[in-house]
Design an enzyme around this catalytic site. Sequence first.
Site, PDB file in Angstrom:
ATOM      1  N   ASP A  47      27.247  -8.970  28.323  1.00  0.00           N
ATOM      2  CA  ASP A  47      27.225  -9.270  29.755  1.00  0.00           C
ATOM      3  C   ASP A  47      26.129 -10.280  30.095  1.00  0.00           C
ATOM      4  O   ASP A  47      26.284 -11.068  31.029  1.00  0.00           O
ATOM      5  CB  ASP A  47      27.084  -7.996  30.598  1.00  0.00           C
ATOM      6  N   GLU A  87      18.919 -11.500  38.162  1.00  0.00           N
ATOM      7  CA  GLU A  87      19.794 -10.759  37.263  1.00  0.00           C
ATOM      8  C   GLU A  87      19.531 -11.137  35.802  1.00  0.00           C
ATOM      9  O   GLU A  87      19.508 -10.269  34.925  1.00  0.00           O
ATOM     10  CB  GLU A  87      21.251 -11.044  37.633  1.00  0.00           C
ATOM     11  N   GLU A 139      32.981  -9.553  41.338  1.00  0.00           N
ATOM     12  CA  GLU A 139      31.861  -8.720  41.800  1.00  0.00           C
ATOM     13  C   GLU A 139      32.336  -7.312  42.161  1.00  0.00           C
ATOM     14  O   GLU A 139      31.657  -6.319  41.887  1.00  0.00           O
ATOM     15  CB  GLU A 139      31.194  -9.362  43.030  1.00  0.00           C
ATOM     16  N   GLU A 209      38.647  -8.347  33.021  1.00  0.00           N
ATOM     17  CA  GLU A 209      37.652  -7.270  33.129  1.00  0.00           C
ATOM     18  C   GLU A 209      38.018  -6.101  32.211  1.00  0.00           C
ATOM     19  O   GLU A 209      37.147  -5.524  31.559  1.00  0.00           O
ATOM     20  CB  GLU A 209      37.517  -6.795  34.579  1.00  0.00           C
TER      21      GLU A 209
HETATM   22  C1  HMH Z   1      32.157  -9.047  32.973  1.00  0.00           C
HETATM   23  N1  HMH Z   1      32.155  -8.916  35.401  1.00  0.00           N
HETATM   24  C2  HMH Z   1      31.437  -8.999  34.284  1.00  0.00           C
HETATM   25  N2  HMH Z   1      30.103  -9.056  34.311  1.00  0.00           N
HETATM   26  C3  HMH Z   1      29.443  -9.023  35.491  1.00  0.00           C
HETATM   27  N3  HMH Z   1      28.087  -9.059  35.478  1.00  0.00           N
HETATM   28  C4  HMH Z   1      30.167  -8.915  36.697  1.00  0.00           C
HETATM   29  C5  HMH Z   1      31.530  -8.865  36.598  1.00  0.00           C
HETATM   30  C6  HMH Z   1      29.488  -8.826  38.042  1.00  0.00           C
HETATM   31  O1  HMH Z   1      28.613  -9.848  38.269  1.00  0.00           O
END
Ligand code: HMH
Length: 220
Positions: A47, A87, A139, A209
């Site tokens: 991520d 972040e 999001e 996702e």
């Molecule tokens: C895969 N989807 C993914 N990572 C993230 N950080 C978000 C959504 C939300 O910002």
Amino acid sequence: GVEASTTAAWMERHRQMYERATRHPFTVSIRDGTIDLSAFKRWLSQDYLFVREFVAFVASVLLKCCKQEDSLDMEIILGGVASLSDELSWFKNEAVKWDVDLASVPPLKSNLEYHRFLGSFTEPEISYAVAVTTFWIIETVYQDSFSFCIEEGNKTPPELLGTCQRWGSAEFKQYCHSLQRIVDHSLANAPADAVKSAEEAFVRVLELEIGFWEMSSSQC
Ligand code: HMH
């Protein structure tokens, strides 16, 4: 009014896929407390790589927003760009805590597929309506997935609560609702073909996702 209903209608129409993205076995296992910590670390490092790509994507949404005649949404989107700086620092901090070396992690297949999708939005032919829809649903999947992990009855391991709070907080929920209002307003003024493309992008994000959670759960 009619304006507020497009996104809600899609969430209804694609409910099954939305549930698969937001109640995935990976995030459900966080809530259950049965999460495999090596899977969590894999998610964390993947991520981080995702968010690095996401910066350019959100910047492209901001650029399209600024080119709109009526760019009232600019401050919300700009806030989104700004929060990504924080972040990235958060990911680096977490990586130290979990003893993950971010520099040595290659992006896995599902992540690369997501990068390619995000990269396609830099093209000027892609409309703001489609781009902001994509931003909102990306999001929202995290918001819905992680807020479930801190809702009543959770057995989320204490060391994962910070992660869940990051996207599961009331503040992030408000932000997603602001984005949703922007999307519905933008779609209400968009031509039919743009609305159709936006719905396709919505579904594509849900697929990506799901693929991202799958990648995190099991190495592939
Ligand atoms: C895969 N989807 C993914 N990572 C993230 N950080 C978000 C959504 C939300 O910002």
